[in-house]
Design a protein around this motif. Structure first.
Motif, PDB file in Angstrom:
ATOM      1  N   ALA A  45     -50.835  33.017  29.416  1.00 41.50           N
ATOM      2  CA  ALA A  45     -50.076  34.260  29.240  1.00 41.50           C
ATOM      3  C   ALA A  45     -50.024  34.669  27.772  1.00 41.50           C
ATOM      4  CB  ALA A  45     -48.658  34.091  29.794  1.00 41.50           C
ATOM      5  N   GLY A  46     -49.912  33.709  26.864  1.00 43.02           N
ATOM      6  CA  GLY A  46     -49.897  34.027  25.440  1.00 43.02           C
ATOM      7  C   GLY A  46     -51.211  34.616  24.969  1.00 43.02           C
ATOM      8  N   ILE A  47     -52.311  34.044  25.428  1.00 38.84           N
ATOM      9  CA  ILE A  47     -53.621  34.588  25.071  1.00 38.84           C
ATOM     10  C   ILE A  47     -53.789  35.983  25.670  1.00 38.84           C
ATOM     11  CG2 ILE A  47     -56.109  34.283  25.413  1.00 38.84           C
ATOM     12  CD1 ILE A  47     -55.598  31.245  25.203  1.00 38.84           C
ATOM     13  N   GLY A  48     -53.320  36.177  26.894  1.00 37.63           N
ATOM     14  CA  GLY A  48     -53.366  37.506  27.514  1.00 37.63           C
ATOM     15  C   GLY A  48     -52.558  38.519  26.728  1.00 37.63           C
ATOM     16  N   SER A  49     -51.422  38.102  26.198  1.00 38.79           N
ATOM     17  CA  SER A  49     -50.600  38.994  25.399  1.00 38.79           C
ATOM     18  C   SER A  49     -51.326  39.425  24.126  1.00 38.79           C
ATOM     19  CB  SER A  49     -49.280  38.296  25.050  1.00 38.79           C
ATOM     20  OG  SER A  49     -48.499  39.092  24.209  1.00 38.79           O
ATOM     21  N   ILE A  50     -52.031  38.503  23.506  1.00 38.03           N
ATOM     22  CA  ILE A  50     -52.799  38.850  22.304  1.00 38.03           C
ATOM     23  C   ILE A  50     -53.922  39.824  22.649  1.00 38.03           C
ATOM     24  CG2 ILE A  50     -54.379  37.929  20.556  1.00 38.03           C
ATOM     25  CD1 ILE A  50     -52.606  35.449  20.450  1.00 38.03           C
ATOM     26  N   LEU A  51     -54.607  39.577  23.763  1.00 38.67           N
ATOM     27  CA  LEU A  51     -55.702  40.471  24.154  1.00 38.67           C
ATOM     28  C   LEU A  51     -55.187  41.887  24.455  1.00 38.67           C
ATOM     29  CD1 LEU A  51     -57.834  38.086  26.394  1.00 38.67           C
ATOM     30  CD2 LEU A  51     -58.309  38.836  24.056  1.00 38.67           C
ATOM     31  N   SER A  85     -47.748  44.078  26.922  1.00 35.51           N
ATOM     32  CA  SER A  85     -47.943  42.948  26.014  1.00 35.51           C
ATOM     33  C   SER A  85     -46.628  42.238  25.712  1.00 35.51           C
ATOM     34  CB  SER A  85     -48.586  43.428  24.714  1.00 35.51           C
ATOM     35  OG  SER A  85     -48.781  42.343  23.843  1.00 35.51           O
ATOM     36  N   VAL A  86     -45.562  42.995  25.516  1.00 37.29           N
ATOM     37  CA  VAL A  86     -44.263  42.377  25.225  1.00 37.29           C
ATOM     38  C   VAL A  86     -43.742  41.617  26.449  1.00 37.29           C
ATOM     39  CG1 VAL A  86     -41.840  42.902  24.706  1.00 37.29           C
ATOM     40  CG2 VAL A  86     -43.656  43.957  23.375  1.00 37.29           C
ATOM     41  N   LEU A  87     -43.934  42.167  27.643  1.00 38.61           N
ATOM     42  CA  LEU A  87     -43.494  41.463  28.857  1.00 38.61           C
ATOM     43  C   LEU A  87     -44.283  40.173  29.068  1.00 38.61           C
ATOM     44  CD1 LEU A  87     -42.908  44.401  31.368  1.00 38.61           C
ATOM     45  CD2 LEU A  87     -41.196  42.977  30.234  1.00 38.61           C
ATOM     46  N   VAL A  88     -45.598  40.248  28.901  1.00 35.08           N
ATOM     47  CA  VAL A  88     -46.422  39.046  29.083  1.00 35.08           C
ATOM     48  C   VAL A  88     -46.123  38.026  27.982  1.00 35.08           C
ATOM     49  CG1 VAL A  88     -48.794  38.186  29.110  1.00 35.08           C
ATOM     50  CG2 VAL A  88     -48.220  40.259  30.350  1.00 35.08           C
ATOM     51  N   GLY A  89     -45.928  38.507  26.750  1.00 31.83           N
ATOM     52  CA  GLY A  89     -45.570  37.597  25.657  1.00 31.83           C
ATOM     53  C   GLY A  89     -44.224  36.935  25.885  1.00 31.83           C
ATOM     54  N   GLY A  90     -43.262  37.694  26.397  1.00 30.18           N
ATOM     55  CA  GLY A  90     -41.959  37.102  26.726  1.00 30.18           C
ATOM     56  C   GLY A  90     -42.067  36.066  27.835  1.00 30.18           C
ATOM     57  N   GLY A  91     -42.925  36.351  28.811  1.00 30.09           N
ATOM     58  CA  GLY A  91     -43.163  35.361  29.866  1.00 30.09           C
ATOM     59  C   GLY A  91     -43.803  34.099  29.318  1.00 30.09           C
ATOM     60  N   ALA A  92     -44.727  34.258  28.383  1.00 32.34           N
ATOM     61  CA  ALA A  92     -45.370  33.090  27.765  1.00 32.34           C
ATOM     62  C   ALA A  92     -44.351  32.254  26.998  1.00 32.34           C
ATOM     63  CB  ALA A  92     -46.490  33.543  26.835  1.00 32.34           C
ATOM     64  N   GLY A 146     -47.569  33.916  22.493  1.00 35.37           N
ATOM     65  CA  GLY A 146     -46.716  34.960  23.059  1.00 35.37           C
ATOM     66  C   GLY A 146     -45.983  35.741  21.982  1.00 35.37           C
ATOM     67  N   CYS A 147     -45.461  35.027  20.982  1.00 39.38           N
ATOM     68  CA  CYS A 147     -44.788  35.711  19.859  1.00 39.38           C
ATOM     69  C   CYS A 147     -45.773  36.567  19.076  1.00 39.38           C
ATOM     70  CB  CYS A 147     -44.145  34.686  18.930  1.00 39.38           C
ATOM     71  SG  CYS A 147     -42.716  33.848  19.615  1.00 39.38           S
ATOM     72  N   ALA A 148     -46.959  36.009  18.825  1.00 38.42           N
ATOM     73  CA  ALA A 148     -47.964  36.753  18.058  1.00 38.42           C
ATOM     74  C   ALA A 148     -48.420  37.991  18.819  1.00 38.42           C
ATOM     75  CB  ALA A 148     -49.149  35.853  17.748  1.00 38.42           C
ATOM     76  N   GLY A 149     -48.661  37.864  20.110  1.00 34.28           N
ATOM     77  CA  GLY A 149     -49.096  39.007  20.908  1.00 34.28           C
ATOM     78  C   GLY A 149     -48.074  40.114  20.946  1.00 34.28           C
ATOM     79  N   ALA A 150     -46.810  39.751  21.149  1.00 35.56           N
ATOM     80  CA  ALA A 150     -45.756  40.765  21.178  1.00 35.56           C
ATOM     81  C   ALA A 150     -45.580  41.409  19.803  1.00 35.56           C
ATOM     82  CB  ALA A 150     -44.445  40.140  21.647  1.00 35.56           C
ATOM     83  N   GLY A 151     -45.658  40.606  18.757  1.00 40.60           N
ATOM     84  CA  GLY A 151     -45.518  41.138  17.408  1.00 40.60           C
ATOM     85  C   GLY A 151     -46.659  42.068  17.022  1.00 40.60           C
ATOM     86  N   ILE A 152     -47.885  41.666  17.337  1.00 47.24           N
ATOM     87  CA  ILE A 152     -49.045  42.515  17.032  1.00 47.24           C
ATOM     88  C   ILE A 152     -48.952  43.826  17.808  1.00 47.24           C
ATOM     89  CG2 ILE A 152     -51.556  42.706  17.279  1.00 47.24           C
ATOM     90  CD1 ILE A 152     -51.691  39.664  16.760  1.00 47.24           C
ATOM     91  N   ALA A 153     -48.524  43.754  19.052  1.00 44.64           N
ATOM     92  CA  ALA A 153     -48.412  44.977  19.861  1.00 44.64           C
ATOM     93  C   ALA A 153     -47.373  45.929  19.283  1.00 44.64           C
ATOM     94  CB  ALA A 153     -48.063  44.623  21.306  1.00 44.64           C
ATOM     95  N   LEU A 154     -46.237  45.400  18.870  1.00 41.45           N
ATOM     96  CA  LEU A 154     -45.193  46.264  18.294  1.00 41.45           C
ATOM     97  C   LEU A 154     -45.642  46.874  16.966  1.00 41.45           C
ATOM     98  CD1 LEU A 154     -42.027  44.154  19.172  1.00 41.45           C
ATOM     99  CD2 LEU A 154     -42.720  46.339  20.172  1.00 41.45           C
TER     100      LEU A 154
END
Length: 156
Positions: A58-64, A93-100, A135-143
Motif C-alpha cells: 500500500a505504501g508503494i502504491g501511495s507513492i506511485l 494517495s492520502v487514503l492509501v498512504g493512511g492505510g499503509a 505511506g507517509c512519503a506518498g501522502a506527503g508527495i501527493a499533498l
C-alpha cells in the motif's frame, strides 16, 4: 505346552524421534509422571506478517499514485482541469498512504506480541516500518504536488 517369553526389561522410547529431514521438530519433551508417555511441544517456524507485506504494498502504491498527481497536475495546469484531477488522485494517495501507515503500525504490534512458546512467531518488522515510511512519503508527495498544481493553475 510352551511358556511365552518374558516381557522385555526396558521399554522403547515413548515418543519416536522425528525423521532427520522432517518438517516438525520437537522443541521440548515433557515426561508425564507415572506413565511411559511424554508431551511433545513442536517448534513453530516463524511466518512473515501478511499485514507488514500489505503495508509495504500500500505504501508503494501511495507513492506511485502521488507521481500521477504531479504528472496530471503539471500537464493540466494550463487547461484548467489539472487541479480537479490532481485533487482526486491526491485523495486516493492520502487514503492509501493512511492505510499503509495503519497496517504498518498494527503489523509491528502483532510482531512484537508474537513468539511465546507454542505460538506462531511473526517476522517482518522492517517491512512494516518500510510500509509506514512509504505511506507517509506518498501522502506527503501527493499533498505537495497538489499545492504545486494549484499554484501553477492559479498563476496561468
Amino acid at each position: 505346552m510352551t511358556v511365552p517369553p518374558p516381557p522385555p526389561a526396558h521399554y522403547p522410547p515413548a515418543v519416536p524421534p522425528p525423521p532427520p529431514s522432517g518438517r516438525w521438530r520437537p522443541e521440548r519433551v515433557d515426561a508425564l509422571p507415572g506413565t511411559e508417555f511424554g508431551l511433545v511441544q513442536l517448534r513453530v517456524e516463524p511466518i512473515t506478517s501478511g499485514l507488514a507485506i500489505g503495508s509495504l504494498i500500500a505504501g508503494i502504491g501511495s507513492i506511485l499514485v502521488s507521481v500521477l498527481v504531479l504528472c496530471f497536475g503539471v500537464a493540466g495546469s494550463t487547461g484548467g482541469w489539472g487541479g480537479w484531477v490532481s485533487g482526486a488522485f491526491t485523495l486516493l494517495s492520502v487514503l492509501v498512504g493512511g492505510g499503509a501507515i495503519a497496517l504498518g503500525v498494527v503489523a509491528r504490534r502483532q510482531i512484537r506480541g508474537s513468539g511465546r512458546t507454542g505460538q506462531v512467531r511473526f517476522t517482518g518488522a522492517g517491512l512494516g516500518m518500510a510500509g509506514i515510511v512509504c505511506g507517509c512519503a506518498g501522502a506527503g508527495i501527493a499533498l505537495l504536488s497538489l499545492a504545486l498544481t494549484l499554484v501553477l493553475q492559479l498563476s496561468a
